[in-house]
Design a protein around this motif. Sequence first.
Motif, short mmCIF file in Angstrom:
data_model
loop_
_atom_site.label_atom_id
_atom_site.label_comp_id
_atom_site.label_asym_id
_atom_site.label_seq_id
_atom_site.Cartn_x
_atom_site.Cartn_y
_atom_site.Cartn_z
N MET A 288 4.87 8.29 0.01
CA MET A 288 5.53 7.93 1.28
C MET A 288 6.98 7.47 1.04
O MET A 288 7.31 6.98 -0.03
CB MET A 288 4.76 6.81 1.97
N GLN A 289 7.80 7.59 2.06
CA GLN A 289 9.16 7.04 2.00
C GLN A 289 9.05 5.53 2.26
O GLN A 289 8.43 5.11 3.24
CB GLN A 289 10.04 7.68 3.06
N GLU A 290 9.68 4.77 1.38
CA GLU A 290 9.50 3.32 1.43
C GLU A 290 10.86 2.63 1.39
O GLU A 290 11.40 2.38 0.32
CB GLU A 290 8.64 2.89 0.23
N PRO A 291 11.41 2.33 2.55
CA PRO A 291 12.75 1.73 2.57
C PRO A 291 12.70 0.26 2.17
O PRO A 291 11.66 -0.39 2.28
CB PRO A 291 13.15 1.86 4.04
N LYS A 292 13.84 -0.25 1.74
CA LYS A 292 13.92 -1.68 1.44
C LYS A 292 13.83 -2.48 2.73
O LYS A 292 14.39 -2.10 3.76
CB LYS A 292 15.24 -1.99 0.73
N HIS A 293 13.14 -3.60 2.66
CA HIS A 293 13.04 -4.52 3.79
C HIS A 293 13.68 -5.83 3.37
O HIS A 293 13.03 -6.70 2.81
CB HIS A 293 11.56 -4.73 4.16
N PRO A 294 14.97 -5.97 3.62
CA PRO A 294 15.66 -7.16 3.12
C PRO A 294 15.23 -8.44 3.86
O PRO A 294 14.77 -8.37 5.00
CB PRO A 294 17.13 -6.85 3.39
N ILE A 295 15.41 -9.56 3.20
CA ILE A 295 15.10 -10.85 3.83
C ILE A 295 16.00 -11.04 5.06
O ILE A 295 15.54 -11.44 6.12
CB ILE A 295 15.33 -12.01 2.83
N LEU A 296 17.29 -10.77 4.88
CA LEU A 296 18.23 -10.80 6.00
C LEU A 296 18.95 -9.46 6.02
O LEU A 296 19.18 -8.86 4.97
CB LEU A 296 19.22 -11.96 5.84
N ALA A 297 19.29 -9.01 7.22
CA ALA A 297 19.79 -7.65 7.40
C ALA A 297 20.97 -7.34 6.49
O ALA A 297 21.90 -8.14 6.36
CB ALA A 297 20.19 -7.45 8.86
N TRP B 244 0.85 -1.19 0.00
CA TRP B 244 0.00 0.00 0.00
C TRP B 244 0.88 1.25 0.00
O TRP B 244 1.84 1.33 0.76
CB TRP B 244 -0.91 0.02 1.24
N GLN B 245 0.55 2.19 -0.87
CA GLN B 245 1.34 3.42 -0.95
C GLN B 245 0.47 4.61 -0.59
O GLN B 245 -0.57 4.85 -1.20
CB GLN B 245 1.88 3.60 -2.37
N ILE B 246 0.93 5.37 0.38
CA ILE B 246 0.20 6.56 0.83
C ILE B 246 0.88 7.80 0.27
O ILE B 246 2.11 7.85 0.16
CB ILE B 246 0.19 6.61 2.38
N THR B 247 0.07 8.78 -0.07
CA THR B 247 0.61 10.05 -0.55
C THR B 247 0.44 11.10 0.54
O THR B 247 -0.63 11.25 1.12
CB THR B 247 -0.14 10.49 -1.82
N SER B 248 1.52 11.82 0.79
CA SER B 248 1.51 12.83 1.86
C SER B 248 0.74 14.07 1.44
O SER B 248 0.44 14.27 0.26
CB SER B 248 2.95 13.23 2.22
N ARG B 249 0.48 14.93 2.42
CA ARG B 249 -0.24 16.18 2.17
C ARG B 249 0.44 17.03 1.12
O ARG B 249 -0.20 17.73 0.36
CB ARG B 249 -0.32 16.98 3.47
N ASP B 250 1.79 16.96 1.07
CA ASP B 250 2.51 17.79 0.11
C ASP B 250 2.56 17.16 -1.28
O ASP B 250 3.22 17.69 -2.18
CB ASP B 250 3.92 18.08 0.63
N GLY B 251 1.88 16.04 -1.46
CA GLY B 251 1.84 15.44 -2.79
C GLY B 251 2.92 14.41 -3.04
O GLY B 251 2.88 13.68 -4.05
N ASN B 252 3.88 14.30 -2.13
CA ASN B 252 4.92 13.28 -2.30
C ASN B 252 4.42 11.93 -1.82
O ASN B 252 3.65 11.84 -0.86
CB ASN B 252 6.16 13.66 -1.49
N LEU C 180 16.96 7.41 3.79
CA LEU C 180 15.75 8.24 3.77
C LEU C 180 16.08 9.64 4.29
O LEU C 180 17.06 9.83 5.00
CB LEU C 180 14.64 7.61 4.62
N SER C 181 15.20 10.61 3.96
CA SER C 181 15.48 11.98 4.38
C SER C 181 15.23 12.18 5.87
O SER C 181 15.78 13.08 6.49
CB SER C 181 14.63 12.95 3.57
N SER C 182 14.36 11.35 6.45
CA SER C 182 14.05 11.46 7.88
C SER C 182 13.34 10.18 8.29
O SER C 182 13.20 9.25 7.49
CB SER C 182 13.12 12.65 8.13
N ASN C 183 12.85 10.16 9.53
CA ASN C 183 12.09 8.99 9.99
C ASN C 183 10.59 9.11 9.69
O ASN C 183 9.80 8.28 10.12
CB ASN C 183 12.29 8.79 11.49
#
Lengths: 813, 262, 161
Positions: A93-102, A83-91, A159-162
């Motif tokens: 969401m930030q979506e980091p990679k979630h690797p199988i193993l770290a 699921w992808q959410i769009t922020s108020r500013d039109g961007n 990512l630019s922030s948390n």
Amino acid sequence: MPKDGGIGTSPKRREDVRFLSGTGRYTDDINLHGQAYAVFVRSDVAHGRLNGIDTEAAADMPGVIRIFTARDFEGCGGVPCGWQITSRDGNVMQEPKHPILAEGKVRHVGDPIAVVVAETLAQARDAAEAVMPDIEDLPAIVDMKAALADDAPKVHDELSSNLCYDWGFVEENREAVDRAIKEAAHVTTLELVNNRMIANPMEPRVAVGDYAAHSDESTLYTTSQNPHVIRLLMGAFVLNIPEHKLRVVAPDVGGGFGTKIFHYAEEAFCTFAAKQLRRPVKWTSTRSEAFMSDAHGRDHVTKIELALDEDNNFTALRTDTHANMGAYLSTFAPSVPTWLHGTLMAGNYKTPLVYVNVKAVFTNTVPVDAYRGAGRPEATYQLERIVDKAARELGVDPIALRRQNFITEFPYQTPVAVQYDTGDYHATMDKLLDIADHAGFEARAEESRKKGKLRGFGISHYIEACGIAPSNLVGQLGARAGLYESATVRVNATGSISVMTGSHSHGQGHETTFAQVIAEMIGIDADQVDIVHGDTARTPMGMGTYGSRSIAVGGSAMVRAAEKVINKAKKIAAHLMEASEGDIELKDGQFTVAGTDKSVAWGDVTLAAYVPHNYPLEEIEPGLEETAFYDPANFTYPSGGYGCEVEVDSETGLVEVVGFAAADDFGNVINPMIVEGQVHGGLAQGIGQALWENCAYDADGQLLSASYMDYAMPRSTDLPMFKVDHSCVTPCTHNPLGVKGCGEAGAIGSPPAVVNAVLDALNRGGIAVDHIDMPLSPARVWAAMQGAGANLGAAQPAARSEDTAGGRSVGTP
Amino acid sequence: MYDFDFERPTTIQDAVEALKAEEAIAFSGGQTLMPTMKQRLAMPSKVVSLTAIDEMKGVRLDGTSLWIGGATTHATVKRELAESYPAMSSLAGRIGDPSVRSRGTIGGSVANNDPSACYPAGTLASKGVIVTDRREIPADEFFQGMFMTALEEGEIVTAVKMQVPERAHYAKFIQPASRFPLTAVYVAKFDDGVRVAVTGASEMGVFRWTEAEEALSSGFDAGAIDGLATPDGADMISDLHGSGDYRAHLVKVMTKRAVAAA
Amino acid sequence: MIKIEMTVNGRPVSGEVEGRTLLVDFIRQTLLLTGTHVGCDTTQCGACTIHLDGEPVKSCSVLAAECAGARITTIEGMANADGSLSSMQQAFQDYHGLQCGFCTPGMVMAATALLEENPTPSEAEIRHHLEGNICRCTGYHNIVKAVQAASGQDVTPVAAE
């Protein structure tokens, strides 16, 4: 057709016999020839740089077959987010990679680093302990508000922030809401925490991967609520296995409650490793492992403001929520605080203006995703707490204040996008007050007083959006999947029926209820109907079971497929009886011709379909099997009134639930026994959240409630007998059965009722406390009672406004 | 778990012999030890089960002198003392759950001295004496702080002796997850005074609340507790389930309740 | 390895185990009786409850080697001689005392042990006795009713309250 097996009756569950005799087949009961065992090496720190992994000593240990690290997964994808959410500013969401193993970093306690595969489980465990990751500790961030500070450590360096996203809904209403609040006669404000939960189905997760070299086919047996979703996500996004070469089986599954919806790294690992090693690979989670690897639930911190006019009509509602995503985005995580939460903020009330802001935040904690109710309990909790607080501030009866603001005309277009089709909130409120014996409360309170206890009654009136969901709508809202459901109705030559459904039962009893529907439609005995689910090789593409969608969406698909079957069977019957198709009726398993005494039995028609000697072959094909995909036109909107009665021990703060009543409107009901059971279970989980359950981290990101020694599961002695009722029925207008769904209601409606009851008890006892954050443990209630003079109440500082210690479920008492 | 050798001797003598092995541990029901071993927090070379030693089993009462074999299960104590010492029977019947009670033993409980265990409080309040394979140790000297006892390497608790008081009650306030006491108080009134033993609360494990004992010895009435200062919360365990101050408060409340119910 | 013999569901069985082998692993993996489940690792959930010499125990917290010579009953041994469900099993079905079925075997074993000790328990006694068996699905309501019904006490029928 005897009426003891059709719609609206409560036949015994057919699946029970195997569960009661020990012959159920859960994933951990599956042992494949030659299987090896996988044990995961997990991070014991919340945040650290992974500088290397020394596997040498472990690799030499007895029985070790191979040790896997992130390097083995180059070329594979990460665990995807759906699921992808769009922020108020039109961007987006930030979506980091979630690797199988770290890869490079570990980001929560429990983050998998390596996997040992060995001949026996004990050998794999022994060797896993000898794997030596070289981890350089980094400062961990667990507090959501602190995580958003400019200088906060970043969970994901790239990512630019948390901040995952900053979502506003409905953005166009923002200024009008601000204005209405400014101009209101009265504004009630509350800050609260929706505590982090761990779903804890009694069956821990298990995955068994298998690979058939002769056909290049992979099979995964897994504890999933939706095997097709796992096949799609894992095949297409992680392992690059085409779907026709990948089978996912979810056999008997021992409870889900949301946490078995998601695709997990362990599933991909076992499937991958089985192919690499050319032998089956099995992983069984321990409970301790489950606490740090199953997606958690809830964990919202919210400030809510309710504006009222001088006549106590609600004029506007504004909420500001921080929602914890954990360290990575789990499958449906972004949708929970947004579309499953913001769209319900009108509740049962005709508040004309609503604005919801949600900031989703990455922290060094286990990923957070849907847990029974998902977003809707959070919405209900806020609403039903703020209304109670408003009533107390205004000195009016909380029931009357609710009634005054109830929506009474349907369909009702809310200011938060959704349109309720039906409901009768006064009816469920009336029913609740009746079954809870509200009229007798004062007398019971007096009895309690004589025992030295404080008695309170708390109410909540919820609405939820179930039957998830219209695909075109959710597509616009960011879903990366459709949310239809499928069914194949396969009629055998002798008339018995197999229904292949995309829904999945992990306790809900579909094998019984779905058969009831088919039996009723055709007029045959339910024993003639078999329900097949949980295997991508046997069922059509389905989206699985969550969001109280099985009967509303899966059941509708089944009805549509059965209607197709019946239509075709009528054509055959018309041919056999030399009558016009339009005159054929099907009742009690007999086809008749209107106005005549002609009839032909169901079994004769089905036989004719497969032995088409006397058959209209020029018009229709032989055989009797139809598939339907049902995409709902709208959500369904179950609602109900819940009442909780408590006794509080004023010396210890101990809360005892002495009565709980639930009056639900689920629309039409297929099996009342099962519906009541679903409500009972939901109530236990909701009461559990309100009083005992709490997933807590310390400031370093260590999980404090890491086993049943510290995570309080509701026990038999904690709960009363419940009073439940579902006789208020406003059928859903847009699905063929008129059903709404019942799986989550109990967990949605109960927490605010419990909290309201405790506060009622304290305030009646002369102890002025506005709010206590869940769970209302004895220690917290007692502390709130000691602080009553300051009128603060909350034992947990989390929700106190600018308090940065508080942006999360803090693990202090 | 790490692997280990296993022995199940049938006499105390054989058990003592078996425990002479390096890193050997005694195992008396294992309802606390087993989870610890599963978490790999213990790494014994040898586990010596005491559950087959008949001379360590049973409950014997001689006047007010009580002898409970170390390998006697909670279920047995609950059953055997139902008439003769109901408060202790009640304590045993509220430890864990029926399955735990049918395996767990009094010897295992006191030897482990979990700061939240029930038996240490009951034993301490009932003028207990811990009998081992080599000596007898008064409970006051035996319990030496959280998970600490006077036991030496390889020493086995073979029995627990107690005195049956005139009146007694065990008031237990449970921690909602583990169901162990968050704070529990055992009050025992003897003709020569009152003993008040507290478990679950203190950083130092089970302890006697002497101020309460003095107050109650001059008048066994719950009201006698009201005038006492609440114990210092700073000495109490503070965790997810309750602060030190809360536990200190519970010590007082549970003491009153135990007295009232005794 | 340690060689052990015991009686399980009335049949003599034998096998070789390590010192650390848990009884539940012997039951599930050596005897292939998979009706006994493992739901936790801290001796709390009770899904693994079996009867050991007639008493309920959590088989995840007993060493297999300790059970040499013991008499064990698992859920697979609970049915009547003719294969029909025992009265306790039947009551669980009749009163919808189970949903996902995972805790159910342990719950049935614990409840059966209760009635052997106390043939007509009160609601409070039933709840107290089942405190060590966690169910996440039912809220215990229908489990309590099933045990009351199995003990011959009057209970309201399902879906009629």
